[in-house]
Write an enzyme that holds these catalytic residues in place. Structure first.
Site, PDB file in Angstrom:
ATOM      1  N   ASP A   9      36.714  33.381  35.559  1.00 32.11           N
ATOM      2  CA  ASP A   9      36.993  33.096  36.970  1.00 32.11           C
ATOM      3  C   ASP A   9      35.932  33.702  37.877  1.00 32.11           C
ATOM      4  O   ASP A   9      35.667  34.906  37.830  1.00 32.11           O
ATOM      5  CB  ASP A   9      38.363  33.653  37.355  1.00 32.11           C
ATOM      6  CG  ASP A   9      39.489  32.990  36.582  1.00 32.11           C
ATOM      7  OD1 ASP A   9      39.578  31.755  36.630  1.00 32.11           O
ATOM      8  OD2 ASP A   9      40.264  33.708  35.922  1.00 32.11           O
TER       9      ASP A   9
ATOM     10  N   ASP B 258      32.177  36.242  31.959  1.00 27.75           N
ATOM     11  CA  ASP B 258      33.491  36.233  32.578  1.00 27.75           C
ATOM     12  C   ASP B 258      33.839  34.772  32.857  1.00 27.75           C
ATOM     13  O   ASP B 258      32.969  33.891  32.800  1.00 27.75           O
ATOM     14  CB  ASP B 258      33.455  37.056  33.869  1.00 27.75           C
ATOM     15  CG  ASP B 258      34.771  37.026  34.611  1.00 27.75           C
ATOM     16  OD1 ASP B 258      35.815  37.250  33.974  1.00 27.75           O
ATOM     17  OD2 ASP B 258      34.757  36.761  35.829  1.00 27.75           O
TER      18      ASP B 258
ATOM     19  N   ASP C 228      31.183  38.578  37.920  1.00 28.92           N
ATOM     20  CA  ASP C 228      31.245  38.521  39.383  1.00 28.92           C
ATOM     21  C   ASP C 228      32.085  39.646  39.959  1.00 28.92           C
ATOM     22  O   ASP C 228      32.294  39.694  41.170  1.00 28.92           O
ATOM     23  CB  ASP C 228      31.836  37.180  39.839  1.00 28.92           C
ATOM     24  CG  ASP C 228      33.333  37.110  39.587  1.00 28.92           C
ATOM     25  OD1 ASP C 228      34.090  36.857  40.537  1.00 28.92           O
ATOM     26  OD2 ASP C 228      33.752  37.333  38.430  1.00 28.92           O
TER      27      ASP C 228
END
Length: 213
Positions: free
Chosen positions: A24, A22, A178
């Site tokens: 961000d 991922d 995250d």
């Protein structure tokens, strides 16, 4: 010493042939910038920023989050207009993007050893700007975003497409994420899902972006 120990918490087990990240909150410390853009967008409408709601839906495209917001809070926000303004503001703020070193260190370690991709719920313009700002764009053979027309996380489609483009079986891919939606998508794709939050520190205080601006 402590920083080195954190790096050791992220490992790639035997049998993994491709890595997917991922962007961000995983590769880049950009979530405070996104939260700042959200807060400014809601403030312009005279509304409080629904921080717990945004955290709950982290990893999903802005347009989808706003649709869910309207449904949950009984609002009728202009989804397209809000999305355009928010994404433009994020684009402006991304000059301040910083790398999340434990994850970035792992990506750099495997550069040239394993094929790697980025899969993000953000727009292509913002993801590309982020990767350029943290000096990582050349590490990734594949970058997929919300603009690629596939169902967003937690659907597995983006991860499966990334694996196909890397030429790696889904079951041999490891995903670093995250967000709960991203971790669910990785598992649904049959991939090894690794939650980076214990290593990078979880969700940030959105006030940090305001104080550092």
């Amino acid at each position: 010493m402590a920083e080195h120990a954190l790096h050791l918490e992220l490992t790639v087990p035997a049998g993994i042939s491709g890595l997917i990240f991922d962007c961000d909150g995983t590769l880049a410390d950009t979530l405070p910038l996104h939260y700042r853009a959200w807060e400014e967008g809601f403030a312009a409408l005279g509304l409080a920023c629904p921080q717990p709601f945004l955290v709950r839906h982290n990893g999903k495209p802005t347009e989808q989050i706003l649709q869910l917001y309207n449904a949950e809070f009984g609002r009728q926000l202009d989804v397209a207009g809000f999305t355009a303004r928010k994404e433009q503001r994020v684009h402006e703020l991304l000059v301040d993007a910083r790398p999340l070193e434990p994850v970035v260190a792992l990506a750099r370690h495997y550069q040239g050893r394993l094929p790697m991709a980025v899969v993000s719920g953000g727009t292509r313009a913002n993801v590309e700007r982020t990767l350029a700002a943290i000096g990582l764009r050349t590490l990734f053979a594949v970058v997929l975003t919300a603009d690629d027309g596939l169902p967003p996380k937690p659907a597995p489609d983006l991860f499966l497409e990334a694996a196909a483009r890397l030429g790696v079986a889904a079951t041999e891919c490891q995903v670093f994420e995250d967000a709960d939606a991203g971790l669910e998508a990785a598992r649904r794709a049959g991939m090894l899902a690794t939650d980076v939050r214990p290593v990078v520190g979880g969700y940030p205080d959105p006030g940090r972006a305001r104080s550092s601006a």
